[in-house]
Design a protein around this motif. Structure first.
Motif, PDB file in Angstrom:
ATOM      1  N   GLU A   8       1.013  -1.327   0.131  1.00  0.00           N
ATOM      2  CA  GLU A   8       0.214  -0.080   0.108  1.00  0.00           C
ATOM      3  C   GLU A   8       0.785   0.833  -0.138  1.00  0.00           C
ATOM      4  O   GLU A   8       0.645   1.926  -0.549  1.00  0.00           O
ATOM      5  CB  GLU A   8      -1.248   0.276   0.866  1.00  0.00           C
ATOM      6  CG  GLU A   8      -1.215  -1.139   1.559  1.00  0.00           C
ATOM      7  CD  GLU A   8      -2.478  -1.385   0.341  1.00  0.00           C
ATOM      8  OE1 GLU A   8      -3.198  -0.419   0.150  1.00  0.00           O
ATOM      9  OE2 GLU A   8      -3.200  -2.134  -0.702  1.00  0.00           O
ATOM     10  N   ALA A   9       2.322   0.693   0.414  1.00  0.00           N
ATOM     11  CA  ALA A   9       2.953   2.637   0.516  1.00  0.00           C
ATOM     12  C   ALA A   9       3.586   2.756  -0.373  1.00  0.00           C
ATOM     13  O   ALA A   9       3.230   4.035  -0.789  1.00  0.00           O
ATOM     14  CB  ALA A   9       3.490   2.400   1.971  1.00  0.00           C
ATOM     15  N   ASP A  10       3.832   1.794  -0.920  1.00  0.00           N
ATOM     16  CA  ASP A  10       5.399   1.781  -2.217  1.00  0.00           C
ATOM     17  C   ASP A  10       3.959   1.551  -3.822  1.00  0.00           C
ATOM     18  O   ASP A  10       3.312   0.087  -3.508  1.00  0.00           O
ATOM     19  CB  ASP A  10       6.265   0.804  -2.348  1.00  0.00           C
ATOM     20  CG  ASP A  10       7.518   1.157  -2.884  1.00  0.00           C
ATOM     21  OD1 ASP A  10       6.936   2.033  -4.559  1.00  0.00           O
ATOM     22  OD2 ASP A  10       8.519   0.528  -3.229  1.00  0.00           O
ATOM     23  N   SER A  11       4.038   1.807  -4.301  1.00  0.00           N
ATOM     24  CA  SER A  11       3.347   2.133  -5.590  1.00  0.00           C
ATOM     25  C   SER A  11       3.893   0.807  -6.962  1.00  0.00           C
ATOM     26  O   SER A  11       3.508   0.462  -7.770  1.00  0.00           O
ATOM     27  CB  SER A  11       2.798   3.381  -6.545  1.00  0.00           C
ATOM     28  OG  SER A  11       4.171   3.949  -7.066  1.00  0.00           O
ATOM     29  N   THR A  12       4.878   1.184  -6.590  1.00  0.00           N
ATOM     30  CA  THR A  12       5.614   0.268  -7.315  1.00  0.00           C
ATOM     31  C   THR A  12       5.339  -1.151  -7.039  1.00  0.00           C
ATOM     32  O   THR A  12       6.097  -2.455  -8.120  1.00  0.00           O
ATOM     33  CB  THR A  12       7.761   0.032  -6.912  1.00  0.00           C
ATOM     34  OG1 THR A  12       8.021   1.201  -6.805  1.00  0.00           O
ATOM     35  CG2 THR A  12       8.778  -0.641  -8.353  1.00  0.00           C
ATOM     36  N   TRP A  13       5.063  -1.663  -5.716  1.00  0.00           N
ATOM     37  CA  TRP A  13       4.989  -2.881  -5.689  1.00  0.00           C
ATOM     38  C   TRP A  13       3.747  -3.365  -6.673  1.00  0.00           C
ATOM     39  O   TRP A  13       2.970  -4.704  -6.932  1.00  0.00           O
ATOM     40  CB  TRP A  13       3.769  -2.980  -4.456  1.00  0.00           C
ATOM     41  CG  TRP A  13       5.238  -3.779  -3.716  1.00  0.00           C
ATOM     42  CD1 TRP A  13       6.115  -2.476  -2.380  1.00  0.00           C
ATOM     43  CD2 TRP A  13       5.521  -4.743  -3.024  1.00  0.00           C
ATOM     44  NE1 TRP A  13       6.702  -3.681  -2.233  1.00  0.00           N
ATOM     45  CE2 TRP A  13       6.518  -5.039  -2.340  1.00  0.00           C
ATOM     46  CE3 TRP A  13       5.376  -6.913  -3.762  1.00  0.00           C
ATOM     47  CZ2 TRP A  13       7.276  -5.852  -2.030  1.00  0.00           C
ATOM     48  CZ3 TRP A  13       5.954  -7.235  -3.868  1.00  0.00           C
ATOM     49  CH2 TRP A  13       7.036  -7.157  -2.207  1.00  0.00           C
ATOM     50  N   ARG A  14       2.919  -2.659  -7.828  1.00  0.00           N
ATOM     51  CA  ARG A  14       1.390  -2.522  -8.388  1.00  0.00           C
ATOM     52  C   ARG A  14       2.554  -3.360  -9.703  1.00  0.00           C
ATOM     53  O   ARG A  14       1.555  -3.613 -10.223  1.00  0.00           O
ATOM     54  CB  ARG A  14       0.723  -1.129  -8.398  1.00  0.00           C
ATOM     55  CG  ARG A  14       0.483  -0.842  -7.335  1.00  0.00           C
ATOM     56  CD  ARG A  14      -0.654  -2.017  -7.044  1.00  0.00           C
ATOM     57  NE  ARG A  14      -1.431  -1.243  -6.032  1.00  0.00           N
ATOM     58  CZ  ARG A  14      -1.928  -1.845  -4.957  1.00  0.00           C
ATOM     59  NH1 ARG A  14      -2.452  -3.151  -5.079  1.00  0.00           N
ATOM     60  NH2 ARG A  14      -2.688  -1.672  -3.733  1.00  0.00           N
ATOM     61  N   LYS A  15       3.473  -3.061 -10.375  1.00  0.00           N
ATOM     62  CA  LYS A  15       3.937  -3.819 -11.308  1.00  0.00           C
ATOM     63  C   LYS A  15       4.822  -4.989 -11.226  1.00  0.00           C
ATOM     64  O   LYS A  15       5.072  -5.871 -11.763  1.00  0.00           O
ATOM     65  CB  LYS A  15       5.517  -2.519 -10.876  1.00  0.00           C
ATOM     66  CG  LYS A  15       4.722  -1.137 -11.597  1.00  0.00           C
ATOM     67  CD  LYS A  15       6.240   0.042 -12.169  1.00  0.00           C
ATOM     68  CE  LYS A  15       5.532   0.921 -12.137  1.00  0.00           C
ATOM     69  NZ  LYS A  15       6.269   2.149 -12.997  1.00  0.00           N
ATOM     70  N   VAL A  16       4.422  -5.449  -9.759  1.00  0.00           N
ATOM     71  CA  VAL A  16       5.006  -6.513  -9.661  1.00  0.00           C
ATOM     72  C   VAL A  16       3.936  -8.160 -10.882  1.00  0.00           C
ATOM     73  O   VAL A  16       5.015  -9.129 -11.248  1.00  0.00           O
ATOM     74  CB  VAL A  16       5.418  -8.066  -8.418  1.00  0.00           C
ATOM     75  CG1 VAL A  16       5.234  -8.507  -7.958  1.00  0.00           C
ATOM     76  CG2 VAL A  16       6.015  -6.630  -7.768  1.00  0.00           C
ATOM     77  N   ILE A  17       2.792  -7.901 -10.445  1.00  0.00           N
ATOM     78  CA  ILE A  17       2.125  -8.983 -10.922  1.00  0.00           C
ATOM     79  C   ILE A  17       1.512  -7.868 -12.275  1.00  0.00           C
ATOM     80  O   ILE A  17       0.742  -6.914 -11.736  1.00  0.00           O
ATOM     81  CB  ILE A  17       0.826  -9.471  -9.912  1.00  0.00           C
ATOM     82  CG1 ILE A  17       1.323 -10.183  -9.433  1.00  0.00           C
ATOM     83  CG2 ILE A  17      -0.294  -9.943 -10.641  1.00  0.00           C
ATOM     84  CD1 ILE A  17       2.053 -11.721  -9.334  1.00  0.00           C
ATOM     85  N   GLU A  18       1.006  -8.549 -13.246  1.00  0.00           N
ATOM     86  CA  GLU A  18       0.893  -7.352 -14.126  1.00  0.00           C
ATOM     87  C   GLU A  18      -1.235  -8.698 -14.633  1.00  0.00           C
ATOM     88  O   GLU A  18      -0.214  -9.579 -15.041  1.00  0.00           O
ATOM     89  CB  GLU A  18       1.080  -7.289 -15.253  1.00  0.00           C
ATOM     90  CG  GLU A  18       2.130  -6.191 -15.030  1.00  0.00           C
ATOM     91  CD  GLU A  18       1.421  -4.776 -15.202  1.00  0.00           C
ATOM     92  OE1 GLU A  18       0.375  -4.393 -15.452  1.00  0.00           O
ATOM     93  OE2 GLU A  18       2.106  -4.263 -14.010  1.00  0.00           O
TER      94      GLU A  18
END
Length: 240
Positions: free
Chosen positions: A228-238
């Protein structure tokens, strides 16, 4: 054994659900980079021996993901996560279902990645703490069992047995003592069964409590919040 209607319904639901599990792409290099970050200052754990990540489709046993400290590998059950996300959010559309699936897979990956990082940095120390908690609670349960047996023995020798013999006009006779022995043996048989059942429940609770309060699990839950704190995690799974 003939399967029940509920078993058939569950099997049918699993078959249907597995057909709709979204396809996705996993950026392992980004994931490994993120789980090497120790804190906000981006201190990096040594990158050697990055974890192997395996995605499975079942078994449906309540386990969303698992970290194996012996092999330093991570297993993610995508079918279990998909079923969990549907039950948790009840999305009205498939597009929303895919988004919730994405969120849950990322969250589970972060959680297990937290386990990997702590194991990588601290090794056996958190595992020993978990074992000490487990055996500490188990020892407390064993102590309570001994205390219960002591109280029961006092009750039998000081209260139950004297009352049985004292109220019998066959005092001192074979029949009187036989009645007392049968009563005492029956009492201990029932008491033993109750204590055994309670100690079994205590052992199960000990495993659950030790798991949830140990540092390894608390650290993984805290690490999971980075999603939730780091938007970079959103790119781990597409998700496709």
């Amino acid at each position: 054994m003939t399967p029940s209607v509920k078993d058939l319904q569950r099997l049918f639901r699993l078959m249907i659900s597995s057909m709709f599990v979204p396809r996705f792409r996993f950026d392992k290099s980004l994931f490994c980079e993120l789980i090497r970050r120790v804190n906000a200052e981006h201190n990096i754990v040594a990158p050697e021996h990055e974890p192997e990540v395996e995605f499975t489709m079942g078994p449906v046993d309540g386990t969303l993901g698992q970290f194996n400290a012996q092999t330093m590998s991570i297993t993610i059950d995508v079918l279990e996560i998909f079923l969990f996300s549907q039950d948790k959010h009840r999305p009205p559309t498939y597009e929303e279902a895919k988004q919730h699936f994405d969120d849950e897979v990322t969250r589970v990956l972060a959680h297990e990645g937290g386990h990997w990082q702590l194991e990588k940095r601290m090794g056996w120390i958190p595992r020993v703490e978990k074992l000490l908690l487990h055996f500490g609670f188990l020892g407390l349960g064993a102590l309570l069992v001994l205390v219960a047996y002591f109280i029961a023995a006092q009750f039998v020798t000081a209260v139950l047995l004297p009352n049985i013999l004292g109220s019998s006009h066959w005092l001192g006779s074979v029949f009187g003592w036989g009645l007392a022995i049968v009563t005492v043996v029956g009492f201990y048989a029932v008491f033993g069964r109750v204590i055994t059942r309670l100690f079994t429940i205590w052992r199960i609770l000990t495993t659950i409590v030790a798991y949830h309060i140990c540092y390894h699990e608390r650290y993984a839950r805290q690490f999971e919040k980075r999603v939730e704190a780091d938007s970079t995690w959103r790119k781990v799974i597409e998700v496709d």
